[in-house]
Write a protein that holds these residues in place. Sequence first.
Motif, PDB file in Angstrom:
ATOM      1  N   LYS A  31       0.884  -1.170   0.000  1.00 29.92           N
ATOM      2  CA  LYS A  31       0.000   0.000   0.000  1.00 29.92           C
ATOM      3  C   LYS A  31       0.922   1.221   0.000  1.00 29.92           C
ATOM      4  O   LYS A  31       1.575   1.518   1.003  1.00 29.92           O
ATOM      5  CB  LYS A  31      -0.906  -0.024   1.232  1.00 29.92           C
ATOM      6  CG  LYS A  31      -1.883  -1.203   1.200  1.00 29.92           C
ATOM      7  CD  LYS A  31      -2.803  -1.195   2.403  1.00 29.92           C
ATOM      8  CE  LYS A  31      -3.856  -0.102   2.247  1.00 29.92           C
ATOM      9  NZ  LYS A  31      -4.799  -0.052   3.380  1.00 29.92           N
ATOM     10  N   TYR A  57      -1.835  -1.209  -8.448  1.00 29.23           N
ATOM     11  CA  TYR A  57      -1.351  -1.033  -7.066  1.00 29.23           C
ATOM     12  C   TYR A  57      -2.276  -0.099  -6.292  1.00 29.23           C
ATOM     13  O   TYR A  57      -2.950   0.750  -6.884  1.00 29.23           O
ATOM     14  CB  TYR A  57       0.053  -0.420  -7.064  1.00 29.23           C
ATOM     15  CG  TYR A  57       1.172  -1.417  -7.254  1.00 29.23           C
ATOM     16  CD1 TYR A  57       1.898  -1.881  -6.169  1.00 29.23           C
ATOM     17  CD2 TYR A  57       1.511  -1.871  -8.523  1.00 29.23           C
ATOM     18  CE1 TYR A  57       2.939  -2.782  -6.339  1.00 29.23           C
ATOM     19  CE2 TYR A  57       2.548  -2.763  -8.709  1.00 29.23           C
ATOM     20  CZ  TYR A  57       3.253  -3.225  -7.606  1.00 29.23           C
ATOM     21  OH  TYR A  57       4.283  -4.110  -7.787  1.00 29.23           O
ATOM     22  N   ASP A  58      -2.263  -0.267  -4.979  1.00 33.23           N
ATOM     23  CA  ASP A  58      -3.005   0.621  -4.081  1.00 33.23           C
ATOM     24  C   ASP A  58      -2.116   1.844  -3.815  1.00 33.23           C
ATOM     25  O   ASP A  58      -1.123   1.749  -3.093  1.00 33.23           O
ATOM     26  CB  ASP A  58      -3.291  -0.166  -2.783  1.00 33.23           C
ATOM     27  CG  ASP A  58      -4.080   0.647  -1.784  1.00 33.23           C
ATOM     28  OD1 ASP A  58      -4.028   1.886  -1.827  1.00 33.23           O
ATOM     29  OD2 ASP A  58      -4.749   0.019  -0.941  1.00 33.23           O
TER      30      ASP A  58
END
Length: 386
Positions: A31, A57-58
């Motif tokens: 994250k 992706y976060d």
Amino acid sequence: MLNFELYNPVNLVFGKGQMEKLSKLIPADAKILLAYGGGSIFANSVHAQVTEALKGYDITEFGGIEPNPRYETLMKAVQLIREKKLDFILAVGGGSVIDGVKFISAAVNFEGDPIDILRKRIRIESNAMPFGTVLTLPATGSEMNSGAVISVESTQEKLTCGGPALFPKFSICDPATVASLPKRQVQNGVIDAFTHVMEQYLTYPHDAILQDRIAESILQTLIEIGPGVAENPADYKLASNFMWCCTMALNGLIQKGVPTDWATHMIGHELTALYGIDHARTLAIIAPSLYKVMFETKKEKLAQYGTRVWNISETDVDKAAKLAIAKTVEFFKTMGMPARVSEYTADYQNTADIIVNRFEERGWRAMGERGNITTDKVREIVEMSY
Ligand code: NZQ
Ligand code: ZN
């Protein structure tokens, strides 16, 4: 040669198109806090390249890290990471963004008040949040070292921090990013890197022959390419050599086994803190005065530098050393560096007093490679730079 340990775990990924590798370098379930500066990454497509490479992706973005990154701003990022439970930071920018991210990485898990990291110079040995960098401005070497310089707005101070836990996991160094740099920033980068080498080289004669030769070759390369890359930052040959010189100047290699100075930087940081002068430009003001004031203890090395880097044929040490200082001043001028504090502010008369007081308070009474740059010498150096 002095004893040394060399530890540098940074995976340096250098060259064209390397941003594509981001997804191999960051765990898929990370994250990410994507940290950046004032927005240059939007204008030059670096942001687009990074987000393209990290599709899926976060990502949470945090912009607005200033040149000479401020503690107050960085603490907002620390809060954001805690709130959103992020676990990886990607710095996209120059030395300021990378340094800012190092501080964020140290502060997030720090037990106690994070200002102590700066005020008490607490070395960060563990517990830092992992981070990587995408470098867009060659200059500081921050992409391959574990140090950072952070400004505290409330007290107009510029303080350092660092430690082995603050090396980036990786740094992507694509010289194509140099193309969009304003001339002033390229000039700054060349002079910052040049002075980094000088801080670790221009001391006194010693037995570390290889380190001297590496240092001299970085200086010679910067002299060879500096004026050209400032005019043509899109020239890949010049840009790539510029970028690699800057990394090599401060990734720890040339400092191993040798005495180092760093007083030019310590005094220069105060000029940035007081008057907002660009980091490299403070060095160009202070370095020549420091070489003059500390002439007796630096003259042998100045003469060696003059002979090997500037091809000065004078054999008398004093004369060769003086010529070497003159060559350095000329080079700084060629690279667009103003030479005096008074060219930046009309209100400079108390500068030496302020700096000497600050150094006294911090107990910095014996700087330089021999510990002989006392506060009296600092006063002389600063006054000579007005
Ligand atoms: O903020 P953005 O919009 O990104 O714009 C920046 C900033 O305005 C711009 N820029 C960066 N890459 C660009 C670009 N503009 C167009 N195209 C690009 N590709 O350049 C401006 C200056 O950026 P900054 O990061 O402040 O410059 P630099 O890399 O010279 O970093 C200076 C900072 O590093 C510290 C200095 O004290 C100063 O705070 N240093 C860090 C060191 C270290 N960590 O080892 C050692 C150094 O001696 C130095 O003290
Ligand atoms: Zn520097």
